[in-house]
Design an enzyme around this catalytic site. Structure first.
Site, PDB file in Angstrom:
ATOM      1  N   ARG A 286       0.814  -1.235   0.000  1.00 46.31           N
ATOM      2  CA  ARG A 286       0.000   0.000   0.000  1.00 46.31           C
ATOM      3  C   ARG A 286       0.838   1.271   0.000  1.00 46.31           C
ATOM      4  O   ARG A 286       0.325   2.348  -0.282  1.00 46.31           O
ATOM      5  CB  ARG A 286      -0.932  -0.014   1.221  1.00 46.31           C
ATOM      6  CG  ARG A 286      -2.074  -1.000   1.018  1.00 46.31           C
ATOM      7  CD  ARG A 286      -3.011  -1.003   2.182  1.00 46.31           C
ATOM      8  NE  ARG A 286      -2.294  -1.324   3.411  1.00 46.31           N
ATOM      9  CZ  ARG A 286      -2.855  -1.421   4.607  1.00 46.31           C
ATOM     10  NH1 ARG A 286      -4.146  -1.199   4.741  1.00 46.31           N
ATOM     11  NH2 ARG A 286      -2.153  -1.723   5.665  1.00 46.31           N
TER      12      ARG A 286
ATOM     13  N   ASP B   1       2.744 -20.812  16.387  1.00 40.95           N
ATOM     14  CA  ASP B   1       3.799 -20.331  15.494  1.00 40.95           C
ATOM     15  C   ASP B   1       4.726 -21.468  15.039  1.00 40.95           C
ATOM     16  O   ASP B   1       5.236 -21.443  13.919  1.00 40.95           O
ATOM     17  CB  ASP B   1       4.622 -19.262  16.241  1.00 40.95           C
ATOM     18  CG  ASP B   1       5.678 -18.598  15.370  1.00 40.95           C
ATOM     19  OD1 ASP B   1       5.332 -18.169  14.260  1.00 40.95           O
ATOM     20  OD2 ASP B   1       6.851 -18.499  15.809  1.00 40.95           O
TER      21      ASP B   1
ATOM     22  N   HIS C 126       5.632 -26.391  11.948  1.00 43.70           N
ATOM     23  CA  HIS C 126       6.980 -26.919  11.750  1.00 43.70           C
ATOM     24  C   HIS C 126       7.220 -28.243  12.504  1.00 43.70           C
ATOM     25  O   HIS C 126       7.691 -29.220  11.926  1.00 43.70           O
ATOM     26  CB  HIS C 126       8.041 -25.912  12.188  1.00 43.70           C
ATOM     27  CG  HIS C 126       7.943 -24.571  11.521  1.00 43.70           C
ATOM     28  ND1 HIS C 126       7.541 -24.416  10.224  1.00 43.70           N
ATOM     29  CD2 HIS C 126       8.201 -23.314  11.969  1.00 43.70           C
ATOM     30  CE1 HIS C 126       7.567 -23.127   9.902  1.00 43.70           C
ATOM     31  NE2 HIS C 126       7.954 -22.446  10.945  1.00 43.70           N
TER      32      HIS C 126
HETATM   33  C1  BG6 Z   1       8.935 -19.035  11.554  1.00 37.80           C
HETATM   34  C2  BG6 Z   1       8.400 -18.545  12.854  1.00 37.80           C
HETATM   35  O1  BG6 Z   1       7.963 -19.772  10.870  1.00 37.80           O
HETATM   36  O2  BG6 Z   1      10.066 -19.867  11.784  1.00 37.80           O
HETATM   37  C3  BG6 Z   1       9.465 -17.796  13.613  1.00 37.80           C
HETATM   38  O3  BG6 Z   1       7.293 -17.703  12.612  1.00 37.80           O
HETATM   39  C4  BG6 Z   1      10.718 -18.624  13.759  1.00 37.80           C
HETATM   40  O4  BG6 Z   1       8.990 -17.389  14.889  1.00 37.80           O
HETATM   41  C5  BG6 Z   1      11.140 -19.183  12.406  1.00 37.80           C
HETATM   42  O5  BG6 Z   1      11.736 -17.801  14.291  1.00 37.80           O
HETATM   43  C6  BG6 Z   1      12.296 -20.164  12.554  1.00 37.80           C
HETATM   44  O6  BG6 Z   1      12.766 -20.506  11.270  1.00 37.80           O
HETATM   45  P1  BG6 Z   1      14.282 -20.871  10.995  1.00 37.80           P
HETATM   46  O7  BG6 Z   1      14.321 -21.211   9.560  1.00 37.80           O
HETATM   47  O8  BG6 Z   1      15.090 -19.702  11.391  1.00 37.80           O
HETATM   48  O9  BG6 Z   1      14.553 -22.055  11.880  1.00 37.80           O
END
Ligand code: BG6
Length: 492
Positions: free
Chosen positions: A50, A235, A240
């Site tokens: 934006r 998160d 993950h």
């Molecule tokens: C993200 C989260 O998906 O993954 C973050 O939102 C986190 O909070 C990050 O820090 C970690 O990813 P990586 O690749 O640094 O291990």
């Protein structure tokens, strides 16, 4: 390094084009793929946001970001210039009503693959997709990429998936979980299904338990607004950690086709035993960091990071999970993740059962075998086994490791997870992306935990920044006569 196969020329549109994710991850990833010759130079990367910015000032921001997030050795004048030429900027409130999309429409070349990457908050996914469809931009060549999190619970995830699904078919919807793009995570498929030695051992007869740790040293890093509505369970765990668990625990898929792999991951998610509300306090631990020191540097607590007086959001979670399946019956999966822990490390530890009978003298403690899969940093694998120490003094035993270090074995630079995933969106390969039913099954499993936490008066347990989380997380595993693997000194 394997041969690089160029992708077809494409238009890559990033909504949220001025945001942190775009500057920190997406542009550097695209730059690296361009540098390696994978992206044809007549492709376009169109950032949409934006703010009132000229193309030149957007390119200036992008340049600054590349300087910050790409190693200086990889910043090559010609490549940088070529990359900046591909960058464009369009000012548009993409989620707004009655906006003028003609500038963006005019920029998109007919007949090319179009990727629409939604690097925005999930509540904008539906409105942006509606606008894409309303402006005729959801044709067969168009794919939509949704950054995690998809919603904040099962209900909101379903609503988003419905809204997106009205505009894009599932086959052209790419839900990103960047962990799936990490080299070492992709290697889980190779480890399990390209080798003969592990499969026979991969079950409750031989494996005692599994630990999955994703520890970070960072705090909320200016993302407090998002994080304080999310927390570690939403998160990190819902996506993950559960994806890692799926790849570790799933049956062999019939092929590497996207749906074959995702069908097997889905079965794992559906076989996770739901936690009853009364069990949640015993099987989960949530924590929140207070002031402490990380890497020798004093750091403030979570509330001070946020500038709030109060928050019940967790920055640490530990969970004992179990799978209702023949293969994994009775094998606990201990999951833990947190911010402001002593080390940045992601690893999976597969601990085998102890020796049932030993011929060695009683003073020898025989450590059970462990397979340690180090996802980051110092990517690699280590199989710990008992070995005779050379020299006199009788049979002296000690645990030693068979090691594979990625760096020593393969050398070079390992591509960031986003590099592989962004090219997969262009190629239309969704094997490493989450299907709708997976995302919803994962929310379904975390829901009772979120509900139980929300209904209780107790708060996340405090832990000092730089420690391994609340002591209750240690008790969670020690109650079962086990310990967290914390030999995290680079030796495995
Ligand atoms: C993200 C989260 O998906 O993954 C973050 O939102 C986190 O909070 C990050 O820090 C970690 O990813 P990586 O690749 O640094 O291990």
């Amino acid at each position: 390094m394997p041969k690089i196969i160029p992708v077809p020329t494409f238009d890559f549109v990033i909504f949220g084009g001025t945001g942190d994710l775009t500057l920190r991850k997406l542009l550097p990833a695209l730059y690296h793929r361009f540098l390696d010759g994978q992206i044809p130079s007549d492709s376009q990367i169109i950032a949409v946001a934006r703010s009132d910015l000229s193309v030149e000032s957007y390119r200036g921001r992008a340049k600054k970001a590349l300087r910050q997030y790409v190693k200086p050795d990889n910043l090559k004048g010609d490549a940088e210039a070529g990359f900046h030429k591909m960058l464009h900027y369009v000012r548009l409130d993409a989620a707004g009503e009655k906006q003028d999309w003609s500038e963006l429409q005019a920029m998109l070349a007919p007949g090319r693959v179009r990727v629409f990457y939604l690097a925005t908050s999930p509540d904008l996914f539906g409105p942006i997709c509606d606008n894409l469809a309303g402006n005729g931009l959801n044709g067969d060549d168009a794919r939509v990429v949704l950054e995690k999190p998809i919603g904040r619970d099962l209900e909101s995830a379903r609503a988003i998936n419905d809204e997106v699904g009205r505009c894009f078919p599932e086959a052209r919807t790419f839900r990103i979980d960047h962990f799936l793009g990490k080299e070492t995570v992709q290697n889980l498929l190779a480890l399990r299904f390209a080798n003969t030695i592990f499969e026979r051992l991969w079950n409750a007869d031989v494996i005692d338990h599994v630990q999955i740790t994703v520890a970070e040293t960072v705090g909320v890093e200016g993302r407090g607004g998002y994080y304080d509505h999310s927390g570690a369970l939403r998160d990190m765990v819902q996506n993950h950690l559960l994806q890692l668990l799926c790849l570790l625990a799933m049956e062999q898929p019939v092929s590497l086709e996207a749906d074959a792999v995702r069908d097997e991951k889905l079965k794992v998610l559906r076989s996770l035993r739901p936690h009853e509300a009364y069990e949640v306090p015993a099987l989960t631990v949530r924590g929140q960091y207070t002031a402490g020191a990380v890497n020798g540097q004093p750091v403030p607590g979570y509330l001070a990071d946020l500038g709030h007086n109060d928050s019940t959001i967790e920055t640490f979670v530990a969970i004992k999970a179990e799978l209702n399946s023949r293969r994994w019956a009775g094998v606990p999966f201990y999951l833990r993740t947190g911010k402001r822990l002593p080390q940045k490390v992601s690893e999976i530890v597969v601990q085998f059962r102890s020796l049932p009978f030993s011929i060695f003298p009683k003073e020898h403690t025989l450590a059970a075998n462990k397979l340690i899969i180090r996802l980051q940093p110092e990517e690699g694998m280590r199989l710990e086994m008992m070995t005779k120490e050379p020299g006199p003094g009788g049979l002296q035993l000690r645990p030693t490791g068979l090691d594979i270090s990625y760096e020593k074995t393969f050398g070079g630079r390992f591509p960031d997870a986003y590099e592989r995933l962004l090219m997969d969106t262009v190629r239309g390969n969704s094997t490493l992306f989450m299907r709708r039913d997976e995302v919803e099954a994962a929310w379904q499993w975390v829901s009772p935990i979120m509900d139980a936490w929300a209904s209780r008066a107790d708060r996340p347990r405090p832990y000092a920044a730089g420690s391994w989380g609340p002591t209750a997380a240690i008790a969670l595993i020690e109650r079962d006569g086990r310990t967290w693997h914390e030999d995290l000194d680079g030796q495995g």
